[in-house]
Write an enzyme that holds these catalytic residues in place. Sequence first.
Site, short mmCIF file in Angstrom:
data_model
loop_
_atom_site.label_atom_id
_atom_site.label_comp_id
_atom_site.label_asym_id
_atom_site.label_seq_id
_atom_site.Cartn_x
_atom_site.Cartn_y
_atom_site.Cartn_z
N LYS A 84 -26.62 -17.82 5.58
CA LYS A 84 -25.92 -17.05 6.71
C LYS A 84 -24.87 -18.16 7.29
O LYS A 84 -23.85 -17.35 7.65
CB LYS A 84 -26.82 -16.17 7.54
N GLU A 106 -23.14 -7.57 14.95
CA GLU A 106 -24.16 -6.75 14.91
C GLU A 106 -25.36 -7.60 14.12
O GLU A 106 -25.11 -8.30 13.28
CB GLU A 106 -24.20 -5.40 14.47
N SER A 367 -32.18 -18.42 -1.04
CA SER A 367 -31.19 -18.18 0.05
C SER A 367 -31.77 -18.46 1.27
O SER A 367 -31.12 -18.88 2.27
CB SER A 367 -30.72 -16.76 -0.06
C1 LIG Z 1 -29.88 -12.11 5.25
C2 LIG Z 1 -30.66 -12.54 4.11
C3 LIG Z 1 -30.63 -11.96 2.64
C4 LIG Z 1 -29.71 -10.85 2.38
O1 LIG Z 1 -28.38 -11.24 2.78
P1 LIG Z 1 -27.37 -11.05 1.57
O2 LIG Z 1 -25.93 -10.74 2.22
O3 LIG Z 1 -27.68 -10.14 0.41
O4 LIG Z 1 -27.35 -12.41 1.03
C5 LIG Z 1 -31.02 -12.84 1.77
N1 LIG Z 1 -31.97 -14.02 1.97
C6 LIG Z 1 -31.98 -14.53 3.19
C7 LIG Z 1 -32.82 -15.67 3.52
C8 LIG Z 1 -31.36 -13.93 4.61
O5 LIG Z 1 -31.39 -14.28 5.52
#
Ligand SMILES: *Cc1c(COP(=O)(O)O)cnc(C)c1O
Length: 384
Positions: A84, A106, A367
């Site tokens: 993020k 938000e 992610s």
């Molecule tokens: C917020 C988040 C997501 C989902 O958001 P995308 O916009 O689909 O990437 C995925 N993995 C993690 C670790 C997150 O914090």
Amino acid sequence: MADGEFGGYGGRHVPDPLREPLDELAAAYDEVRETDAFREEFRALLEEFTGRPTPLYHARNLSERYGADIYLKREDLLHGGAHKINNALGQGLLAKHAGRERLIAETGAGQHGVATAMVGALLGLETEIYMGKKDAERQAMNVFRMRLLGAEVNEVTRGGAGLADAVDVALEDFAENVADTHYLVGSAVGPDPFPRMVRDFQSVIGEEAREQFRERTGALPDAAVACVGGGSNAIGLFHAFRDDEVAFYGAEGGGEGPDSTRHAAPLASGTDDVLHGMKTRVLGDDVEVHSVSAGLDYPGVGPEHAMFRAVGRCEYTAVTDDEALAAFRELSETEGIIPALESSHAVARAIQLAEEGAHDSLLVNLSGRGDKDMETAAAKFDLE
Ligand SMILES: *Cc1c(COP(=O)(O)O)cnc(C)c1O
């Protein structure tokens, strides 16, 4: 294709008061993003502040178990614990270069609010985060983090006091204060220019991974796998491979809620509709989104994914809570890496593909890290 159009999806489906602010934002983005000053500062801060490049890790134990080479792009090692921050930093810098003094955002579970507050502190921008009162109560630690970082957290009490209500209030703020305020949207969703802007800021994931993979193996992966909430980490991984012979797989949250018909998979099971300013795949009002991971709990999805689905470029599948939790545990035990529950959906999908013998090499976007999910996990597993 017109700006912001993805094969008939996307666009700018907004009420009149938002047209001018979005025009101004799109113009500022198109102007600033190509300047050397912006590009150089973004590159330098991605390195010094967020910790890029992130490693590409060959998950050797998992690979051996399933007979396919599985590589993890380690976004879990970034500052803040997830991808993020790439987007928050890009938009924060854009705001600064465009002469804005204030960031608003938000947040639902609070992860995006924390990333925005970090960037606001870094860049000396006044930061206000809108959060549904219910979410703020559930996520007290993230509220504290945001305040510690100097952000004002505004608890929204109207409507159902949830994420959708926080979006409404943030949009009103943006329409009223566009002269000095940037609305920092947290995923590749919403009206143009957000989906393409967020994609561009997250594309560093795939660009690095493509280079690293080639250096390591002399080739490209057969497939790329990512989880999909709004779709930003997935599009950030896929973008660099869009013209390559690399298969794409998106894993949506397919958790079952109390009445067993509930899920959070607008690509695997939604319909075409307009939501939050974009035309995309959406779950109907009768379906309440649910996933064990808060980050996948969104009733829509970024419009570029809706296009990828329509043209068959990417295969989207709903991964259940139980499958994600099993992958969460398996990656922890086999590789010594505790993934975020969101990322566990991608790991689960990669394991399925390896078991099916679908591909010889898989690139999985990890992610985020699982630290934030310990309470949820501890309630699910009895590890005595
Ligand atoms: C917020 C988040 C997501 C989902 O958001 P995308 O916009 O689909 O990437 C995925 N993995 C993690 C670790 C997150 O914090």
